[in-house]
Scaffold this active site. Structure first.
Site, PDB file in Angstrom:
ATOM      1  N   HIS A 189       0.839  -1.199   0.000  1.00 45.14           N
ATOM      2  CA  HIS A 189       0.000   0.000   0.000  1.00 45.14           C
ATOM      3  C   HIS A 189       0.869   1.242   0.000  1.00 45.14           C
ATOM      4  CE1 HIS A 189       0.728  -1.157   4.195  1.00 45.14           C
ATOM      5  NE2 HIS A 189       0.722   0.141   4.480  1.00 45.14           N
ATOM      6  N   HIS A 220       0.753   5.295   1.070  1.00 49.22           N
ATOM      7  CA  HIS A 220       0.065   6.320   1.848  1.00 49.22           C
ATOM      8  C   HIS A 220       0.141   7.642   1.074  1.00 49.22           C
ATOM      9  CE1 HIS A 220       0.426   4.145   5.874  1.00 49.22           C
ATOM     10  NE2 HIS A 220       1.333   3.498   5.161  1.00 49.22           N
TER      11      HIS A 220
HETATM   12  P1  AMP Z   1       1.757   0.503   7.410  1.00 51.91           P
HETATM   13  O1  AMP Z   1       2.362   0.859   8.747  1.00 51.91           O
HETATM   14  O2  AMP Z   1       2.486   1.156   6.256  1.00 51.91           O
HETATM   15  O3  AMP Z   1       1.578  -0.989   7.236  1.00 51.91           O
HETATM   16  O4  AMP Z   1       0.330   1.197   7.396  1.00 51.91           O
HETATM   17  C1  AMP Z   1      -0.877   0.508   7.593  1.00 51.91           C
HETATM   18  C2  AMP Z   1      -1.961   1.541   7.699  1.00 51.91           C
HETATM   19  O5  AMP Z   1      -3.215   0.889   7.576  1.00 51.91           O
HETATM   20  C3  AMP Z   1      -1.972   2.302   9.033  1.00 51.91           C
HETATM   21  O6  AMP Z   1      -1.792   3.686   8.796  1.00 51.91           O
HETATM   22  C4  AMP Z   1      -3.352   1.985   9.619  1.00 51.91           C
HETATM   23  O7  AMP Z   1      -3.942   3.077  10.269  1.00 51.91           O
HETATM   24  C5  AMP Z   1      -4.143   1.584   8.366  1.00 51.91           C
HETATM   25  N1  AMP Z   1      -5.260   0.694   8.619  1.00 51.91           N
HETATM   26  C6  AMP Z   1      -5.274  -0.439   9.376  1.00 51.91           C
HETATM   27  N2  AMP Z   1      -6.492  -1.010   9.366  1.00 51.91           N
HETATM   28  C7  AMP Z   1      -7.281  -0.231   8.577  1.00 51.91           C
HETATM   29  C8  AMP Z   1      -8.650  -0.277   8.172  1.00 51.91           C
HETATM   30  N3  AMP Z   1      -9.468  -1.258   8.573  1.00 51.91           N
HETATM   31  N4  AMP Z   1      -9.119   0.694   7.362  1.00 51.91           N
HETATM   32  C9  AMP Z   1      -8.302   1.693   6.956  1.00 51.91           C
HETATM   33  N5  AMP Z   1      -7.005   1.794   7.306  1.00 51.91           N
HETATM   34  C10 AMP Z   1      -6.492   0.855   8.100  1.00 51.91           C
END
Ligand code: AMP
Length: 139
Positions: free
Chosen positions: A101, A103
């Site tokens: 993903h 951001h």
């Molecule tokens: P990372 O640390 O790059 O793996 O980022 C994962 C991101 O996913 C974090 O910023 C979380 O807040 C976000 N996240 C986790 N669960 C969900 C969800 N159900 N819906 C939207 N965002 C999420």
């Protein structure tokens, strides 16, 4: 290609809700549930790949090609001044969800949410040594 235990695959399948902002046959974008700033948006491939270098280049290209248009919509609709694109790969980088993903983090001057790391320097010759190592690994 899905992982039944992956939270982003569950969002893609509609098994859990998300605030969706864009979708096509390969890509989904939705708001991050715990934003660094309001409007923090995630962009993911619909196929499950944990890390960028494990994702087929065509799939990665389909995701990356949406970053600019979605970032424009995010900053215009929020009146933000800029944005960061962030992509974590592996636990050492801070990746928590093992589904590739990107951001999109809207920014305003002085919001202070990302601090620049102190920059290092190379000892004599080390930069060329490293370039050679990486070139060899690429061939
Ligand atoms: P990372 O640390 O790059 O793996 O980022 C994962 C991101 O996913 C974090 O910023 C979380 O807040 C976000 N996240 C986790 N669960 C969900 C969800 N159900 N819906 C939207 N965002 C999420």
């Amino acid at each position: 290609m899905q992982d039944p235990n992956c939270i982003f695959c569950k969002i893609i399948n509609g098994d859990i809700p998300a605030a969706r902002v864009f979708e096509n046959d390969q890509v989904l974008s939705f708001l991050d549930i715990n934003p660094w700033n309001e409007g923090h948006t995630l962009v993911v491939p619909k196929d499950h790949h944990a890390l960028l270098h494990q994702c087929p280049p065509e799939t990665a290209a389909a995701v990356v090609s949406q970053l600019g248009p979605i970032a424009r919509a995010v900053i215009e609709s929020l009146g933000a001044e800029g944005y960061n694109i962030l992509n974590n790969n592996g636990p050492a980088s801070g990746q928590e969800i093992e589904h590739l993903h990107f951001h999109i983090i809207p920014r305003r001057s002085g919001d202070g949410i990302i601090r620049h790391a102190p920059q290092k320097t190379y000892p004599e010759g080390r930069i060329d040594e490293l370039a050679e190592q990486i070139k060899k690994a690429l061939s």
